[in-house]
Design a protein around this motif. Structure first.
Motif, mmCIF file in Angstrom:
data_model
loop_
_atom_site.group_PDB
_atom_site.id
_atom_site.type_symbol
_atom_site.label_atom_id
_atom_site.label_comp_id
_atom_site.label_asym_id
_atom_site.label_seq_id
_atom_site.Cartn_x
_atom_site.Cartn_y
_atom_site.Cartn_z
ATOM 1 N N GLY A 9 0.961 -1.259 0.233
ATOM 2 C CA GLY A 9 0.102 -0.035 0.113
ATOM 3 C C GLY A 9 0.836 1.125 -0.062
ATOM 4 N N ASN A 10 2.074 1.380 0.834
ATOM 5 C CA ASN A 10 2.946 2.388 0.691
ATOM 6 C C ASN A 10 3.405 2.645 -0.519
ATOM 7 N N SER A 11 3.952 1.685 -1.241
ATOM 8 C CA SER A 11 4.463 1.837 -2.438
ATOM 9 C C SER A 11 3.356 2.341 -3.568
ATOM 10 N N LEU A 12 2.042 1.784 -3.443
ATOM 11 C CA LEU A 12 1.254 2.259 -4.392
ATOM 12 C C LEU A 12 0.634 3.658 -4.279
ATOM 13 N N VAL A 13 0.698 3.979 -2.975
ATOM 14 C CA VAL A 13 0.344 5.525 -2.656
ATOM 15 C C VAL A 13 1.278 6.329 -3.219
ATOM 16 N N LYS A 14 2.820 5.964 -2.861
ATOM 17 C CA LYS A 14 3.752 6.770 -3.216
ATOM 18 C C LYS A 14 3.694 6.954 -4.846
ATOM 19 N N LYS A 15 3.702 5.833 -5.471
ATOM 20 C CA LYS A 15 3.837 6.010 -7.025
ATOM 21 C C LYS A 15 2.785 6.730 -7.492
ATOM 22 N N SER A 16 1.578 6.439 -7.085
ATOM 23 C CA SER A 16 0.250 7.123 -7.557
ATOM 24 C C SER A 16 0.484 8.626 -7.557
ATOM 25 N N ILE A 17 0.950 9.054 -6.401
ATOM 26 C CA ILE A 17 0.987 10.633 -6.070
ATOM 27 C C ILE A 17 2.087 11.284 -6.937
ATOM 28 N N ASN A 18 3.139 10.443 -6.905
ATOM 29 C CA ASN A 18 4.492 10.975 -7.630
ATOM 30 C C ASN A 18 4.006 11.262 -9.282
ATOM 31 N N ILE A 19 3.086 10.245 -9.691
ATOM 32 C CA ILE A 19 2.946 10.219 -11.305
ATOM 33 C C ILE A 19 1.828 11.202 -11.274
ATOM 34 N N LEU A 20 0.951 11.443 -10.556
ATOM 35 C CA LEU A 20 -0.273 12.180 -10.950
ATOM 36 C C LEU A 20 0.242 13.671 -10.573
ATOM 37 N N PHE A 21 1.050 13.955 -9.668
ATOM 38 C CA PHE A 21 1.412 15.138 -9.253
ATOM 39 C C PHE A 21 2.558 15.606 -9.513
ATOM 40 N N GLY A 22 3.445 14.850 -10.222
ATOM 41 C CA GLY A 22 4.821 14.901 -10.811
ATOM 42 C C GLY A 22 5.607 15.366 -9.425
ATOM 43 N N SER A 23 5.780 14.797 -8.366
ATOM 44 C CA SER A 23 6.514 14.983 -7.352
ATOM 45 C C SER A 23 7.442 13.983 -7.025
ATOM 46 N N GLU A 24 8.258 14.085 -6.250
ATOM 47 C CA GLU A 24 9.352 13.267 -5.951
ATOM 48 C C GLU A 24 9.344 12.832 -4.481
ATOM 49 N N ILE A 25 8.262 12.702 -3.792
ATOM 50 C CA ILE A 25 8.177 12.449 -2.292
ATOM 51 C C ILE A 25 8.450 10.983 -2.095
ATOM 52 N N GLN A 26 9.428 10.624 -1.182
ATOM 53 C CA GLN A 26 9.788 9.247 -1.185
ATOM 54 C C GLN A 26 8.937 8.481 0.130
ATOM 55 N N ASP A 27 8.030 9.223 0.770
ATOM 56 C CA ASP A 27 7.358 8.356 1.869
ATOM 57 C C ASP A 27 6.020 9.565 1.985
ATOM 58 N N ILE A 28 4.958 8.856 1.509
ATOM 59 C CA ILE A 28 3.653 9.689 1.486
ATOM 60 C C ILE A 28 2.953 9.530 2.874
ATOM 61 N N MET A 29 2.946 8.152 3.499
ATOM 62 C CA MET A 29 2.080 7.892 4.732
ATOM 63 C C MET A 29 2.907 8.039 5.944
ATOM 64 N N THR A 30 4.182 8.412 5.989
ATOM 65 C CA THR A 30 4.754 8.577 7.291
ATOM 66 C C THR A 30 4.253 9.469 8.125
ATOM 67 N N GLY A 31 4.348 9.005 9.344
ATOM 68 C CA GLY A 31 3.753 10.084 10.478
ATOM 69 C C GLY A 31 4.855 10.818 11.340
ATOM 70 N N TYR A 32 5.891 10.824 10.447
ATOM 71 C CA TYR A 32 6.917 11.649 11.240
ATOM 72 C C TYR A 32 7.414 12.830 10.189
ATOM 73 N N ARG A 33 7.067 13.847 10.405
ATOM 74 C CA ARG A 33 7.198 14.994 9.841
ATOM 75 C C ARG A 33 7.571 16.294 10.415
ATOM 76 N N ALA A 34 8.007 17.334 9.751
ATOM 77 C CA ALA A 34 8.430 18.441 10.587
ATOM 78 C C ALA A 34 7.844 19.752 9.587
ATOM 79 N N PHE A 35 7.450 20.714 10.069
ATOM 80 C CA PHE A 35 6.536 21.728 9.417
ATOM 81 C C PHE A 35 6.821 23.122 9.846
ATOM 82 N N SER A 36 6.755 23.922 8.784
ATOM 83 C CA SER A 36 6.888 25.374 9.432
ATOM 84 C C SER A 36 5.724 26.117 9.875
ATOM 85 N N TYR A 37 5.809 27.259 10.266
ATOM 86 C CA TYR A 37 4.586 28.220 10.837
ATOM 87 C C TYR A 37 3.530 28.322 9.464
ATOM 88 N N LEU A 38 4.187 28.653 8.343
ATOM 89 C CA LEU A 38 3.331 29.019 7.272
ATOM 90 C C LEU A 38 2.542 27.913 6.869
#
Length: 312
Positions: free
Chosen positions: A129-158
């Motif tokens: 499922g993780n591989s399928l989601v990653k490939k789907s988003i990267n193809i549809l949105f032209g991105s290069e995100i390596q892990d879509i479903m990870t719960g470990y992230r950092a964010f800016s205030y903006l």
């Protein structure tokens, strides 16, 4: 305003929450650690308080609901979000926070899939499922995100103050990723280790039902954010179907001068009309999406002014 806020959404994590808080304090001693409890029935709240975290509550069930409240209530220069199940070592938290504070990143993704995830995770359908989601988003949105479903992230205030949380459950990570990519925000990957849950700790993510929700979320956001591409694909599919069924009708007309299958001809015409309507729908929604992008940039500028004011 906090310099670094560690956000831990929790639901029945009494076996691991103290260790996660302790690890966060060691990795980021200057950070304020917030545990948001989502109706736990065990000792999660008691243990989090004992470990020294600021504990708050979200009574509407679902991870998306918890994150909505977190983002609304907390002001920080950098946010580190991590699950309370002790599956993510915090040794990379400093590096992730520096990408936000010093290099202007809007979101830093803790990439499990490039390290130990496939060896540690014991649920094969999660891996697929993780591989399928990653490939789907990267193809549809032209991105290069390596892990879509990870719960470990950092964010800016903006990012936090301009992200409209619409998901209720585990689709939230997918929504975050697509929002950042579509709005041309600076997204970076940091490879992090992953370890499977300790014995006695159970995942709240259902492989099948939550997986289906995530896939529908991708499709829905592709329609919303890329309407011209979405309805263009529909138009192509409808046109191909119309042409395939029209060829036998045309062949009979060429050979006999007669149309023997009027119902098929009529259906082909209506299908092609639907294809034309799809193109125009895509064009109209594309123009609306361009206007939404302009509005978002204005919203981003307002959030930046607010950030500058609160940092003074």
């Amino acid at each position: 305003m906090d310099k670094i806020a560690v956000l831990i959404p929790c639901y029945n994590e009494e076996k691991t929450i103290e260790k996660v808080i302790s690890d966060a304090k060691k990795a980021l001693p200057e950070a304020v650690i917030y545990v948001y409890d989502n109706n736990s029935s065990d000792k999660t709240v008691e243990l989090a308080l004992r470990a020294g975290a600021v504990v708050r509550h979200e009574y509407k069930q679902g991870k998306g609901n918890v994150i909505r409240r977190m983002f609304r209530e907390i002001d920080a220069m950098c946010y580190i979000m991590i699950d309370g199940d002790d599956t993510y070592p915090l040794e990379n938290a400093r590096k992730m926070s520096e990408r936000i504070l010093n290099y202007g990143a809007d979101m830093v993704v803790g990439d499990r899939l490039s390290s130990t995830y496939y060896e540690e995770n014991k649920r094969p359908f999660h891996n697929f499922g993780n591989s399928l989601v990653k490939k789907s988003i990267n193809i549809l949105f032209g991105s290069e995100i390596q892990d879509i479903m990870t719960g470990y992230r950092a964010f800016s205030y903006l990012f936090v103050k301009t992200f409209p949380v619409l998901s209720r459950g585990f689709e939230i990570e997918t929504e975050m990723t697509i929002h950042a990519v579509n709005n041309n925000m600076q997204v970076e990957n940091v490879i992090v280790n992953y370890r499977d849950r300790p014995e006695g700790s159970e995942s709240k993510l259902n492989t099948y039902s939550d997986g289906i929700k995530v896939l529908f979320m991708i499709l829905k956001m592709f329609r919303q954010y890329k309407p011209l591409s979405f309805f263009g694909i529909m138009a192509v599919i409808l046109t191909l179907g119309s042409v395939i069924f029209f060829i036998p009708v045309l062949r009979d007309f060429v050979y006999t001068g007669l149309v023997a299958k009027f119902p098929t001809l009529i259906v082909c015409c209506f299908v092609e009309l639907a294809a034309i309507q799809s193109i125009f729908a895509g064009l109209i929604l594309h123009n609306l999406q361009v206007q939404d992008r302009r509005d978002f940039e204005n919203k981003l500028n307002c959030a930046y002014d607010s950030y500058q004011y609160k940092c003074q």
